[in-house]
Design a protein around this motif. Structure first.
Motif: not given
Length: 406
Positions: A214-216, A219, A235-236, A239
């Protein structure tokens, strides 16, 4: 030489693609015979199941267009609880499946409850032949013809441990609570996650992704199924926590092979507050001998139907031998072993399993390579199908194929 058996009659399982196929679930063999004669005269194929486990196996193995469902299978049972539970299981497997409840002792009130659960209609025993045929024909015309078998695997629940876990999952499924499902690799975490999603209030399909690749984050909202959540980058993790704390958060179903304590060491405390809301732990297969017996029966019939081969006989000695195995890769490994039994027509260990028992323990890299290669070979290197079996995206599988030179 292995002998073979068939749980349903050959005339029942040979399915003409142009003919409708019914599944009738009833423990009364005389009623089953009467139904078979009634529908075969009208060129409608019928499969017979006498309990819940047999019904789910047949539903997963054959292109069933409609189910006739009795509500009681145990001698003396009158509450209809068995049938209502099976109805829910079938609708998890095939949400659009038309089900006609056939009830006698349970009465109209239970039949009405079955319709609230998702049944299409009901008929009372003893039925009127013309009325039953008319109702079946009408439903078939409305719902259309199923040209293939549903690809979703079945969650088999034989042991008390798994039944309790599934019961808890069903209880919290309609809520919006985040869920953590943990357990060793191959025990069925994704199956349980998809069951929760199917029984939730969300109409859309779940978004499934692997934290390792997973890079992001997605949505859109809805239901998120995150595999290997312990691999999320810091970071994730932040988020994801922010999304879960927001005004319209997604519903997160997190999967992990780590236990809660080990996961707490890998993930940030704020994220663990969400994951600690509901935690379901699936034990390894070796601790559930009843499930091994039930899964063996299911997989042998499933793969015999899938490959068009005779179903191997599975007696008490075979079950005892299966239960004596450690199954380090759990249900996934048992599934592969029994598929090989069907394909080869004899009970023996696969070459890879025999090698594992006589060689040094494999590394995690070796195990992953073996799993990927085996899945690709089972699907003739069809990347889409192999990725689906492994619970990976196509790009993730391509990366692993490149990593291992496959």
């Amino acid at each position: 030489m292995t002998t073979f058996r068939s749980k349903v009659r050959e005339t029942d399982t040979a399915h003409d693609a142009g003919s409708p196929c019914l599944l009738f679930v009833d423990d009364d063999r005389d009623i089953q015979v009467a139904a078979r004669l009634l529908f075969q005269r009208r060129r409608i194929k019928i499969l017979s199941a006498y309990d819940a486990a047999g019904a789910l196996t047949l539903l997963a193995s054959h292109p069933v267009d409609l189910v006739l469902l009795d509500l009681n299978y145990t001698k003396g049972a009158r509450t209809g609880a068995e049938g209502l539970a099976l109805l829910k299981d079938m609708l998890v497997l095939r949400r659009d499946l038309p089900v006609l409840v056939v009830t006698g002792h349970s009465g109209v009130s239970i039949a009405v409850e079955a319709m609230r659960t998702g049944a299409t209609d009901f008929v009372m025993k003893p039925w009127n032949n013309d009325r039953l045929v008319s109702l079946v024909t009408s439903v078939l015309e409305k719902c259309g013809h199923n040209n293939g078998v549903d690809a979703e695997p079945v969650l088999i629940t034989a042991s008390d441990a798994i039944k309790q876990i599934v019961s808890e999952a069903d209880r919290i499924a309609p809520t919006r609570a985040c869920v953590l499902i943990s357990g060793p690799s191959g025990v069925g975490k994704m199956l349980l996650a998809r069951r929760i999603q199917a029984l939730s209030s969300e109409a859309s399909a779940a978004q499934s992704f692997s934290a390792e690749d997973c890079d992001d984050l997605p949505q859109e909202g809805g239901v998120w199924i995150c595999r290997e959540i312990e691999a999320l980058s810091p970071t994730l993790q932040r988020r994801l926590t922010d999304r879960l704390d927001g005004s319209a958060p997604p519903r997160l179903i997190a999967l992990s092979s780590l236990d809660f304590a080990a996961l707490s060491e890998r993930l940030q405390p704020k994220l663990m507050l969400h994951l600690g809301m509901v935690s379901l732990v699936i034990p390894p297969l070796r601790e559930r001998p009843e499930d091994i017996a039930a899964l063996a029966s299911h997989f042998l019939h499933y793969f015999s139907a899938r490959h068009g081969l005779p179903e191997p006989q599975c007696d008490a000695d075979h079950i005892a031998a299966l239960q004596a195995e450690a199954w380090p890769q759990n249900v996934r490994e048992l599934r592969a072993a029994l598929e090989r039994v069907v394909i080869m027509g004899e009970w023996q260990l696969s070459a890879s399993k025999a090698a594992n028992q006589t060689s040094e323990p494999q590394t995690l890299r070796d195990t992953e390579k073996s799993l990927v290669e085996a899945a690709l070979r089972r699907h003739s290197f069809n990347v889409t199908q192999a990725a689906k079996e492994l619970g990976l995206t196509r790009p993730a599988l391509y990366r692993r194929m490149a990593r291992y030179g496959l």
